[in-house]
Design a protein around this motif. Structure first.
Motif, PDB file in Angstrom:
ATOM      1  N   GLU A 404       0.826  -1.204   0.000  1.00 43.41           N
ATOM      2  CA  GLU A 404       0.000   0.000   0.000  1.00 43.41           C
ATOM      3  C   GLU A 404       0.865   1.261   0.000  1.00 43.41           C
ATOM      4  O   GLU A 404       0.596   2.213  -0.716  1.00 43.41           O
ATOM      5  N   HIS A 405       1.917   1.272   0.815  1.00 42.86           N
ATOM      6  CA  HIS A 405       2.749   2.469   0.930  1.00 42.86           C
ATOM      7  C   HIS A 405       4.121   2.257   0.282  1.00 42.86           C
ATOM      8  O   HIS A 405       5.144   2.698   0.797  1.00 42.86           O
ATOM      9  N   GLY A 472      -5.003   7.902 -19.290  1.00 43.79           N
ATOM     10  CA  GLY A 472      -5.612   6.635 -19.667  1.00 43.79           C
ATOM     11  C   GLY A 472      -5.755   5.696 -18.486  1.00 43.79           C
ATOM     12  O   GLY A 472      -5.657   6.094 -17.319  1.00 43.79           O
ATOM     13  N   LEU A 473      -5.986   4.439 -18.776  1.00 40.90           N
ATOM     14  CA  LEU A 473      -6.213   3.421 -17.755  1.00 40.90           C
ATOM     15  C   LEU A 473      -4.960   2.578 -17.546  1.00 40.90           C
ATOM     16  O   LEU A 473      -4.339   2.126 -18.502  1.00 40.90           O
ATOM     17  N   GLY A 474      -4.599   2.364 -16.269  1.00 45.84           N
ATOM     18  CA  GLY A 474      -3.563   1.411 -15.923  1.00 45.84           C
ATOM     19  C   GLY A 474      -4.138   0.016 -15.849  1.00 45.84           C
ATOM     20  O   GLY A 474      -5.297  -0.235 -16.225  1.00 45.84           O
ATOM     21  N   THR A 475      -3.358  -0.913 -15.333  1.00 47.31           N
ATOM     22  CA  THR A 475      -3.760  -2.320 -15.357  1.00 47.31           C
ATOM     23  C   THR A 475      -5.026  -2.582 -14.552  1.00 47.31           C
ATOM     24  O   THR A 475      -6.000  -3.170 -15.055  1.00 47.31           O
ATOM     25  N   VAL A 476      -5.043  -2.205 -13.288  1.00 46.33           N
ATOM     26  CA  VAL A 476      -6.218  -2.476 -12.459  1.00 46.33           C
ATOM     27  C   VAL A 476      -7.446  -1.769 -13.024  1.00 46.33           C
ATOM     28  O   VAL A 476      -8.532  -2.362 -13.127  1.00 46.33           O
ATOM     29  N   ASP A 764      -8.163  -3.808  -3.946  1.00 43.47           N
ATOM     30  CA  ASP A 764      -7.084  -3.548  -2.993  1.00 43.47           C
ATOM     31  C   ASP A 764      -5.795  -3.254  -3.753  1.00 43.47           C
ATOM     32  O   ASP A 764      -4.941  -4.117  -3.958  1.00 43.47           O
ATOM     33  N   PHE A 765      -5.687  -2.012  -4.169  1.00 43.48           N
ATOM     34  CA  PHE A 765      -4.477  -1.558  -4.842  1.00 43.48           C
ATOM     35  C   PHE A 765      -3.978  -0.311  -4.120  1.00 43.48           C
ATOM     36  O   PHE A 765      -4.721   0.375  -3.418  1.00 43.48           O
ATOM     37  N   SER A 766      -2.705  -0.042  -4.288  1.00 44.70           N
ATOM     38  CA  SER A 766      -2.102   1.082  -3.589  1.00 44.70           C
ATOM     39  C   SER A 766      -2.699   2.405  -4.064  1.00 44.70           C
ATOM     40  O   SER A 766      -2.782   2.668  -5.268  1.00 44.70           O
ATOM     41  N   THR A 767      -3.093   3.230  -3.121  1.00 47.34           N
ATOM     42  CA  THR A 767      -3.579   4.556  -3.477  1.00 47.34           C
ATOM     43  C   THR A 767      -2.438   5.450  -3.939  1.00 47.34           C
ATOM     44  O   THR A 767      -2.672   6.509  -4.522  1.00 47.34           O
ATOM     45  N   GLN A 768      -1.208   5.031  -3.694  1.00 47.93           N
ATOM     46  CA  GLN A 768      -0.039   5.807  -4.102  1.00 47.93           C
ATOM     47  C   GLN A 768       0.446   5.448  -5.504  1.00 47.93           C
ATOM     48  O   GLN A 768       0.930   6.306  -6.233  1.00 47.93           O
ATOM     49  N   SER A 769       0.336   4.170  -5.871  1.00 48.93           N
ATOM     50  CA  SER A 769       0.939   3.723  -7.129  1.00 48.93           C
ATOM     51  C   SER A 769      -0.021   2.992  -8.055  1.00 48.93           C
ATOM     52  O   SER A 769       0.350   2.694  -9.192  1.00 48.93           O
TER      53      SER A 769
END
Length: 789
Positions: A404-405, A472-476, A764-769
């Motif tokens: 996450e971080h 654009g859109l990333g993987t998730v 559940d993916f990082s809000t930072q990355s």
């Protein structure tokens, strides 16, 4: 919403994902039935050396590629006449070394060189439904794809299709979309720089920045952190720096499996007296000793060299607290030792030091110990190693970033380096270890769903297009958009997307909602079987194969983990005369989908020098590209931060003052991280063994601390069920896995990807990355509810 520690893990809640131990067992939701043939024992031998040689010999013999396999040893990673290893991104030696190779690289190339073929007769004999029950190993072990194939829903098989027909299908489908943003263009790290440039050019001329890539799942956190801290998304060191470092920190990776050629650098560092600190929850074989295969006398005498001087085992996601503890100790020492920190460097080149100094001073040791999972004494010991070194490299991999971080943690690493001026100095600096051979080159050459305006401006001017400016859109986000029906066309350049992605069942379902899926591949894999209503398999040349176009034999370029760009020339006859190169396939699809294009796609494919000339107009650091890349070792892309030029808003290197994150779990829960086995490269499985962790014939396992196993009443190799808990309160499960006692801190667990990707929720993916949290999973592990059969 989560369950309390005393609640029972539900056997089969409606919202859960229920997958078993392997693809062939997925339908039943069960792992292996018994321990017959399983084995695990402490691995005490040196890494590489004769163990690696025996492993390579077995694979080469099994694939019947003894002659070609041997030839690959003297051409792979050769500085002037060879092809680049399609495995990891560790830099090639620049000292004339002719055996700059490793066990996993040879396996990867031999796997590509197999004489086995997946042709039209194979597809006619096997339905997609049948193949879906095969293991991932069995699918790839069938060999090389030979011609374009199209899915036929009536027969549930893939049938031959001409290249022209395949391109027409892609073109017609894309032209029928209501918006260009209904398409996503994915790439893995295997795509060359030239292919990458053409791919992003096609997507942006078509009108979208939907360019998800494997970086979104691996080192996105590194790029964002380094950009914020020092103004560049890459590390600053090169291979020569590794030869001059006095201390090397290896963090969150098992070098023996993930970047085996690093072992040579670690052995050389130890011999000259450097301190080598391995920081990883698991005590790995790479931190002990190695026998370097090209050191003939050492091999002959079975004489190993140590590859580590200190092991530190933080809890999973405890790295940030650990590095802050090291920084705190360093700053405390500076009160009485004038040279403990480099105050001149800090004053001239950094911003935010005073706030960071106060933050470290105000953080109590008790909190650092609790969050890091290591003692104050250990953190002070690491700080002592750091203080005695005038040149320090800190390298890291996915054990840091898939949290996450992760961004904050990488920035904390940079904080520590800044304290002693370990940037812009020979033998010092930050060094992310990229996993795939050209994943860094993909980002450099334009694969980015968040492109910078300056890059788009140069692309527009040089190529005469009007690229979209919206993010654009990333993987998730791509997977979520497919699930919602907002992305209906998925094009994948290499890789095995559905097995690399998180939340396996969710990803499968999303992919099947697409109108068209296109996979450009060398071998059969799971992503060909989890497809849209229409589906194409387009076979391409491998890295080891000759690429002949109208102007003659072509070479492509790649960028390694340390920003060196060099050419790669295939040497083997293609597996089939119907294979096409990646640039040729991209150009064919682009021409079919852009009827009004003025881009000279055919000219680019005729001679890749034409692509490189255009890249030189667009890409920073690629000036005079064709001349420079044809020199013996290629060239290194300029890294401004290495020259103490920081392209940040302040014009200085930025200290981060992020708060520590409290990830401590309630009683009964564990933190789980996924990882690769040794006999695996990304989603490619070579066998069910993991030599360096002492495991034989088992992948559906979870490594646990012996105390955690005893508390749960789990015997070694006992059958367990694992439940993960998502932020939104949903749960996901695997059943019938085997618990294996291992040297890992209590409260932590680890197992293999892709088998355990099912436990990582899509949300559940990082809000930072934006990275999936595959090394930051809250789980409960209990004795299995599945009765052994």
């Amino acid at each position: 919403m989560t369950q309390s520690a005393d609640e029972e893990t539900p056997a089969a809640p409606a919202e859960s994902t229920m997958l078993g131990g392997s693809p062939t067992q997925a339908a039943s939701g069960r792992g292996p039935a018994s321990t017959a043939g399983f084995e695990q024992k402490d691995y005490q031998h040196p890494t590489a050396g004769w163990g690696a040689a025996r492993s390579v010999a077995k694979l080469v013999a099994r694939t019947h590629e003894v002659v070609e396999g041997a030839r690959s040893l003297v051409t792979m990673n050769h500085e002037s006449r060879g092809f680049d290893c399609p495995g990891c991104a560790w830099p090639d030696a620049t000292n004339g070394l002719h055996l700059d190779i490793c066990e996993n690289g040879i396996k990867h190339v031999t796997w590509e060189m197999t004489p086995k073929r997946v042709d039209r007769a194979f597809f006619a004999a096997h339905t997609v439904t049948e193949l879906s029950c095969w293991s991932d190993f069995s699918l790839e072990d069938e060999g090389r794809l030979t011609e374009p194939m199209r899915y036929d829903a009536v027969t549930d098989t893939y049938v031959p299709v001409s290249w022209a027909e395949a391109f027409d299908l892609v073109g017609a489908t894309l032209k029928s979309l209501g918006s260009p943003d209904q398409a996503a263009f994915y790439t893995s790290g295997r795509l060359s720089n030239e292919g990458t440039f053409l791919y992003q050019l096609w997507a942006r001329e078509f009108g979208t920045n939907n360019l998800p890539d494997c970086s979104n799942m691996c080192h996105e956190a590194s790029g964002r952190a380094l950009t914020a801290a020092i103004g560049t998304g890459k590390g600053t060191v090169d291979l020569l720096d590794w030869e001059h470092a006095e201390a090397i920190f290896v963090v969150g990776t098992n070098a023996a499996s993930n970047a085996p050629r690093m072992l040579t650098s670690l052995a050389q560092a130890f011999r000259r007296g450097a301190q080598i600190v391995h920081i990883n929850p698991l005590r790995e074989a790479a931190s002990r000793e190695t026998i370097v295969p090209h050191e003939i006398l050492a091999m002959a005498r079975f004489h190993p060299t140590r590859t580590g001087t200190m092991d530190v085992q933080p809890r999973i996601a405890g790295d940030m607290a650990l590095f802050r503890g090291v920084a705190k100790a360093t700053l405390e020492a500076a009160r009485t030792e004038t040279k403990a920190i480099d105050r001149e460097f800090i004053a001239r080149y950094t911003h935010g030091f005073e706030v960071y100094e106060t933050l470290c001073a105000d953080t109590p040791w008790s909190e650092l110990e609790r969050l890091a999972g290591v003692s104050e004494a250990v953190m002070r010991g690491v700080a002592d190693v750091y203080a005695r070194s005038s040149r320090t490299i800190i390298s890291w991999c996915l054990g840091i970033t898939q949290q996450e971080h992760g961004v904050d943690t990488v920035r904390e690493i940079v904080n520590l380096l800044l304290l002693r001026g370990n940037i812009g100095r020979e033998g010092a600096g930050p060094c992310p270890i990229r996993g795939h051979s050209n994943v860094q080159g993909n980002r450099t050459c334009g694969i980015d769903h968040r492109p910078k305006p300056a890059f788009l401006d140069r692309l527009a001017e040089a190529c005469g297009i009007d690229p979209p400016r919206e993010e654009g859109l990333g993987t998730v986000a791509t997977i979520e958009a497919m699930q919602r029906g907002e992305v209906t066309v998925f094009i994948g350049m290499g890789g095995n997307f559905v097995m690399a992605a998180p939340d396996t069942a969710y990803t499968f379902e999303a992919m099947r909602k697409c109108d068209l899926t296109v996979q450009v591949s060398t071998k059969l894999n799971r992503s060909h079987l989890v497809h849209g209503k229409e589906a194409l398999i387009l076979p391409c040349l491998g890295r080891s194969e000759k690429d002949e176009q109208r102007s003659g034999i072509q070479a492509v370029s790649v960028e390694d983990s340390m920003s060196m760009v060099h050419l790669s020339r295939g040497m083997k006859r293609p597996a089939s005369p119907l294979l096409r190169s990646e640039p040729a396939i991209i150009a064919g699809m682009a021409r079919a989908s852009l009827p009004a294009t003025s881009t000279p796609w055919e000219r680019y494919v005729e001679d890749y020098d034409n692509i490189r000339d255009k890249m030189a107009e667009v890409l920073d650091g690629f000036e005079d590209f064709n001349r420079r890349v044809h020199t013996r070792f290629g060239f290194r892309i300029r890294q401004p931060a290495r020259e103490l030029v920081f392209l940040t808003e302040s014009g200085r290197a930025e200290f981060s003052t992020a708060a520590l994150h409290d990830d401590e779990l309630a009683k009964g829960y564990l933190m789980l991280g996924t990882m690769r086995s040794h006999d695996q490269w990304n989603t490619t499985i070579y066998s069910n063994d993991d030599r360096y962790r002492g495991v034989k014939n088992l992948r559906t396992l979870v490594f646990m601390n012996a105390r955690d196993m005893a508390e749960r009443g789990v015997a070694d190799f006992g059958s367990v069920d694992i439940t993960s808990f998502a932020k939104d309160g949903t749960t996901r499960h695997v059943y019938g896995y085997r618990a294996v006692a291992y040297d890992i801190p209590a409260g932590n667990a680890a197992g293999y990807m892709p088998e355990l990707n099912v436990l990582c929720p899509i949300g559940d993916f990082s809000t930072q990355s934006e990275q999936p949290l595959t090394k930051h999973l809250k789980v409960r592990i209990v004795p299995s509810h599945v009765t052994a059969g």
